[in-house]
Each structure stands twice: as structure tokens, then as C-alpha cells.
Design an enzyme around this catalytic site. Structure first.
Site, mmCIF file in Angstrom:
data_model
loop_
_atom_site.group_PDB
_atom_site.id
_atom_site.type_symbol
_atom_site.label_atom_id
_atom_site.label_comp_id
_atom_site.label_asym_id
_atom_site.label_seq_id
_atom_site.Cartn_x
_atom_site.Cartn_y
_atom_site.Cartn_z
ATOM 1 N N LYS A 1 -49.869 -49.067 -29.039
ATOM 2 C CA LYS A 1 -48.565 -48.962 -29.708
ATOM 3 C C LYS A 1 -48.451 -49.965 -30.864
ATOM 4 O O LYS A 1 -49.241 -50.921 -30.956
ATOM 5 C CB LYS A 1 -47.459 -49.179 -28.668
ATOM 6 C CG LYS A 1 -47.396 -48.074 -27.614
ATOM 7 C CD LYS A 1 -46.215 -48.284 -26.662
ATOM 8 C CE LYS A 1 -46.136 -47.173 -25.623
ATOM 9 N NZ LYS A 1 -44.963 -47.347 -24.722
ATOM 10 N N TYR B 1 -41.892 -38.038 -27.645
ATOM 11 C CA TYR B 1 -41.088 -38.609 -26.556
ATOM 12 C C TYR B 1 -39.879 -37.737 -26.209
ATOM 13 O O TYR B 1 -38.914 -38.225 -25.625
ATOM 14 C CB TYR B 1 -40.657 -40.033 -26.912
ATOM 15 C CG TYR B 1 -41.750 -41.055 -26.669
ATOM 16 C CD1 TYR B 1 -42.198 -41.326 -25.374
ATOM 17 C CD2 TYR B 1 -42.336 -41.757 -27.718
ATOM 18 C CE1 TYR B 1 -43.193 -42.249 -25.124
ATOM 19 C CE2 TYR B 1 -43.339 -42.690 -27.481
ATOM 20 C CZ TYR B 1 -43.765 -42.936 -26.177
ATOM 21 O OH TYR B 1 -44.751 -43.856 -25.926
ATOM 22 N N ASN C 1 -44.456 -52.460 -25.178
ATOM 23 C CA ASN C 1 -45.357 -52.700 -24.047
ATOM 24 C C ASN C 1 -46.810 -52.276 -24.311
ATOM 25 O O ASN C 1 -47.550 -51.926 -23.399
ATOM 26 C CB ASN C 1 -44.802 -52.044 -22.773
ATOM 27 C CG ASN C 1 -44.648 -50.543 -22.895
ATOM 28 O OD1 ASN C 1 -44.939 -49.968 -23.934
ATOM 29 N ND2 ASN C 1 -44.223 -49.915 -21.822
ATOM 30 N N HIS D 1 -49.540 -46.724 -24.283
ATOM 31 C CA HIS D 1 -49.060 -45.526 -23.600
ATOM 32 C C HIS D 1 -50.214 -44.934 -22.804
ATOM 33 O O HIS D 1 -51.368 -45.014 -23.223
ATOM 34 C CB HIS D 1 -48.577 -44.488 -24.613
ATOM 35 C CG HIS D 1 -48.423 -43.113 -24.033
ATOM 36 N ND1 HIS D 1 -47.294 -42.718 -23.370
ATOM 37 C CD2 HIS D 1 -49.281 -42.058 -23.988
ATOM 38 C CE1 HIS D 1 -47.453 -41.460 -22.958
ATOM 39 N NE2 HIS D 1 -48.653 -41.033 -23.316
ATOM 40 N N GLU E 1 -50.821 -33.911 -24.666
ATOM 41 C CA GLU E 1 -50.738 -35.066 -25.568
ATOM 42 C C GLU E 1 -52.021 -35.219 -26.394
ATOM 43 O O GLU E 1 -51.964 -35.635 -27.554
ATOM 44 C CB GLU E 1 -50.445 -36.326 -24.755
ATOM 45 C CG GLU E 1 -49.042 -36.304 -24.147
ATOM 46 C CD GLU E 1 -48.768 -37.479 -23.214
ATOM 47 O OE1 GLU E 1 -49.658 -38.338 -23.014
ATOM 48 O OE2 GLU E 1 -47.642 -37.540 -22.679
HETATM 49 P P1 ATP Z 1 -45.666 -44.620 -21.429
HETATM 50 O O1 ATP Z 1 -45.093 -43.230 -21.289
HETATM 51 O O2 ATP Z 1 -45.496 -45.197 -22.822
HETATM 52 O O3 ATP Z 1 -47.102 -44.699 -20.942
HETATM 53 P P2 ATP Z 1 -44.376 -45.403 -18.999
HETATM 54 O O4 ATP Z 1 -44.827 -44.078 -18.482
HETATM 55 O O5 ATP Z 1 -44.787 -46.632 -18.245
HETATM 56 O O6 ATP Z 1 -44.851 -45.609 -20.499
HETATM 57 P P3 ATP Z 1 -41.804 -44.211 -19.460
HETATM 58 O O7 ATP Z 1 -40.753 -44.238 -18.403
HETATM 59 O O8 ATP Z 1 -42.553 -42.945 -19.711
HETATM 60 O O9 ATP Z 1 -42.816 -45.425 -19.159
HETATM 61 O O10 ATP Z 1 -41.119 -44.701 -20.806
HETATM 62 C C1 ATP Z 1 -41.753 -44.472 -22.043
HETATM 63 C C2 ATP Z 1 -41.655 -45.728 -22.868
HETATM 64 O O11 ATP Z 1 -40.284 -45.981 -23.175
HETATM 65 C C3 ATP Z 1 -42.121 -47.011 -22.181
HETATM 66 O O12 ATP Z 1 -43.502 -47.210 -22.242
HETATM 67 C C4 ATP Z 1 -41.376 -48.057 -22.978
HETATM 68 O O13 ATP Z 1 -42.005 -48.296 -24.250
HETATM 69 C C5 ATP Z 1 -40.047 -47.385 -23.218
HETATM 70 N N1 ATP Z 1 -39.071 -47.690 -22.162
HETATM 71 C C6 ATP Z 1 -39.032 -47.186 -20.910
HETATM 72 N N2 ATP Z 1 -37.988 -47.678 -20.219
HETATM 73 C C7 ATP Z 1 -37.345 -48.524 -21.072
HETATM 74 C C8 ATP Z 1 -36.194 -49.332 -20.975
HETATM 75 N N3 ATP Z 1 -35.472 -49.391 -19.843
HETATM 76 N N4 ATP Z 1 -35.828 -50.073 -22.046
HETATM 77 C C9 ATP Z 1 -36.539 -50.008 -23.186
HETATM 78 N N5 ATP Z 1 -37.637 -49.259 -23.360
HETATM 79 C C10 ATP Z 1 -38.043 -48.525 -22.314
HETATM 80 MG MG MG Z 2 -44.509 -42.241 -19.575
#
Ligand code: ATP
Ligand code: MG
Length: 142
Positions: free
Chosen positions: A11, A51, A114, A117, A128
Site C-alpha cells: 500500500k 474496495y 497498514n 493488502h 483481484e
Molecule cells: P485488506 O483487505 O487490505 O487485506 P483486511 O482484510 O485485514 O485488509 P478489511 O476489513 O478488508 O481488512 O479492510 C480493508 C482495509 O480497510 C484495511 O486493510 C484497512 O486499510 C482499512 N480499514 C479496515 N478497518 C478500518 C478501520 N476501522 N479504520 C480505518 N481503516 C480501516
Molecule cells: Mg480485506
């Protein structure tokens, strides 16, 4: 594709701070093989579409803004049971809750910023991967 391929994105937080090489090396050391890679700067439309599953979530607008804030690095990775293996390797969404030695514990700034992804199912990995790469751009065993 099923089972052995997944899609990751380094990211913008991690890419902009020069961590792409370290994260890639970390994943290669764990047995992931790079089967496609590119560097790109997502448009608003691309981030919104990627997203779209989170459209109703309170963090959606902020997440799309973050993902378009700078270049990122999508990659297709191959490993046995790749989706599950990569989810373990990246750690919990919030680096504060991620296990020691995971990509997010080592390299992420916050729950939103974070670092990486990872696809969460084989179906989403296939979808994807095709979001970023044509079939001919993904290296297959021969
Ligand atoms: P990713 O899909 O990026 O691999 P993930 O599956 O761990 O991450 P998801 O729940 O799919 O998490 O959320 C997608 C992304 O949205 C997260 O990686 C993070 O960057 C962001 N995100 C998720 N929850 C929050 C939150 N509560 N506050 C801010 N950003 C968030
Ligand atoms: Mg995710």
C-alpha cells in the site's frame, strides 16, 4: 489459479516510505513466489471499485483517499494454499493486534495505513488478480 495464487498490494504508506523491497524480500523468504508485479498510482475510480465491498463502511472514503495518496505495488504471489498463508504472513488488520514477525507488525503505521493488502478467498484472489493483471501477465508453471 485456485489454491496456489493470491493477490497482494504493497500500500502507499509502505511504498512511499521505501519498504517495498523489504516487504517483498520478507515474503520471498517465507516461500512466496512473485508471479506478476507492477507499480501504479490508483485513480479514485479504481480505488472505489477495488474496495466496493466496503462501500457502506464508515472508513470507506478515508480508505479510498489513502489508497490514491501515492503509488502502490500490486503483485500476484504463488505458494501452496496461498490465500491462507498470506493472511497469516501479513497479520491482523490493526498492527497493534498483529502477531510478532508479521508484515503489519513489522512495517505498518496504523489500522488504515497498514502496509499491505491480501485477498481473503480463492474467488477474491482470482477476481483481484484480474483487476490488476491480464492473464498473459501472470506467470504460470509450465
Ligand atoms: P485488506 O483487505 O487490505 O487485506 P483486511 O482484510 O485485514 O485488509 P478489511 O476489513 O478488508 O481488512 O479492510 C480493508 C482495509 O480497510 C484495511 O486493510 C484497512 O486499510 C482499512 N480499514 C479496515 N478497518 C478500518 C478501520 N476501522 N479504520 C480505518 N481503516 C480501516
Ligand atoms: Mg480485506
Amino acid at each position: 489459479m485456485a489454491g496456489d495464487y493470491t493477490l497482494t498490494i504493497i500500500k502507499p504508506d509502505a511504498f512511499n516510505s521505501g519498504k517495498a523491497g523489504k516487504i517483498t524480500a520478507h515474503l520471498e523468504q517465507q516461500g512466496f513466489k512473485i508471479r506478476a508485479a507492477r507499480v501504479m498510482h490508483l485513480t479514485d475510480a479504481e480505488a472505489g471499485e477495488f474496495y466496493a465491498v466496503h462501500r457502506e463502511r464508515p472508513f470507506y472514503a478515508s480508505l479510498c483517499n489513502f489508497m490514491t495518496s501515492g503509488p502502490c505495488m500490486p503483485m500476484v504471489l504463488e505458494k501452496t494454499d496461498a490465500v491462507a498463508a498470506l493472511r497469516v504472513a501479513i497479520g491482523a488488520t490493526d498492527p497493534a493486534e498483529a502477531d510478532a514477525g508479521t508484515v503489519r507488525k513489522l512495517f505498518a503505521e496504523s489500522k488504515e495505513r497498514n502496509a499491505i493488502h491480501a485477498s481473503d478467498s480463492d474467488d477474491n484472489a482470482a477476481r483481484e488478480a484480474r483487476f490488476f493483471f491480464s492473464e498473459s501477465e501472470i506467470i504460470r508453471a509450465r
